[in-house]
Design an enzyme around this catalytic site. Structure first.
Site, PDB file in Angstrom:
ATOM      1  N   HIS A 137      63.581  93.960  39.763  1.00  0.00           N
ATOM      2  CA  HIS A 137      62.546  93.835  40.789  1.00  0.00           C
ATOM      3  C   HIS A 137      61.299  94.619  40.378  1.00  0.00           C
ATOM      4  O   HIS A 137      61.332  95.419  39.445  1.00  0.00           O
ATOM      5  CB  HIS A 137      63.042  94.363  42.140  1.00  0.00           C
ATOM      6  N   LYS A 141      59.688  98.344  44.812  1.00  0.00           N
ATOM      7  CA  LYS A 141      60.859  98.124  45.656  1.00  0.00           C
ATOM      8  C   LYS A 141      61.481  99.460  46.042  1.00  0.00           C
ATOM      9  O   LYS A 141      61.679 100.336  45.202  1.00  0.00           O
ATOM     10  CB  LYS A 141      61.889  97.241  44.946  1.00  0.00           C
TER      11      LYS A 141
END
Length: 254
Positions: A137, A141
């Site tokens: 990600h 995040k």
């Protein structure tokens, strides 16, 4: 629909953009600069039909308590609170309101889950195949591993007798054979990539979901919101999908 948006980061912005395209109205917005006033009354939501909460793990539980007290349906995309699922379930059911949660609102992830559930009984008969989960990600995040990676990992542990626990830490020595290794990478602007590796003595099978943008997540979240309005209870995205599949099978019999 009239929507209250809690969390106006990248995901919140994608939801707002798509909601406007679909003719929905954003009637309230909250974020870190303008937090949701959880001790106020329901009027702060300006008559919203449903709340879309994509906030942060350390505040979402207080938000859920407020939604239950206000009797307002809520779609929760924030992860990092699933150790409290049963407690929240009891709260939602006692309040008579509705809440739907999911670590990932992508239809592709739903398909990946379905494939994995069908594959695990076969892998149970093939003990030489080992499994792992890896996710990538963007650097902003907040949680690691992702809620989606942990959801996939729990499916594997629940469905495969030789894997009895999830290991999310770096391994500096041999990993236990009964541990499912779940790892993470944070880099750049990656929207989300989840990989399930199935490693045999002579080959490897890889199942992977790669999100091209946040629009797929936003579309799923808005579908969930439409489904939730008028219901009561504690739901996951699977409940909505199972209902759709049931209707589809009756409408289009083979």
């Amino acid at each position: 629909m009239r929507l209250a948006l809690v969390g106006t980061g990248n995901m919140g912005q994608a939801i707002e953009r798509l909601a406007r395209q679909q003719g929905d109205e954003i009637v309230a917005r909250f974020n870190t600069a303008h937090p949701l006033p959880v001790h106020a009354d329901v009027s702060v939501l300006n008559g919203a039909d449903v709340v879309m909460d994509f906030s942060l793990p350390h505040v979402v539980r207080a938000h859920i308590d407020a939604y239950c007290r206000w009797h307002v349906p809520a779609v929760i995309g924030t992860t990092g609170w699933y150790d409290q699922l049963e407690e929240v379930r009891r709260l939602v059911e006692a309040s008579g309101t509705a809440l739907l949660y999911a670590p990932n609102f992508s239809l592709g992830i739903a398909l990946l889950k379905h494939i994995l559930k069908q594959l695990l009984p076969l892998l149970e008969q093939l003990p030489d195949y080992d499994l792992y989960v890896h996710e990538v990600h963007h650097t902003r995040k907040a949680d690691s591993p992702s809620g989606t990676a942990l959801m996939l990992a729990h499916l594997i542990v629940d469905g495969l007798s030789r894997k009895t626990r999830i290991e999310t830490e770096t391994q500096h020595g041999r990993i236990a054979s009964n541990a499912l290794h779940v790892t993470s990478t944070r880099a750049g602007q990656v929207f989300g990539r989840h990989t399930i590796g199935i490693c045999g003595p002579f080959d490897e099978l890889t199942l992977e979901h790669h999100a091209y943008s946040r629009d797929g997540f936003a579309a799923g979240a808005l579908q969930a919101a439409r489904w939730l309005v008028g219901r009561r209870g504690f739901f996951s995205l699977d409940d909505m999908l199972h209902e759709w599949l049931h209707i589809s099978s009756e409408t289009n019999p083979r």
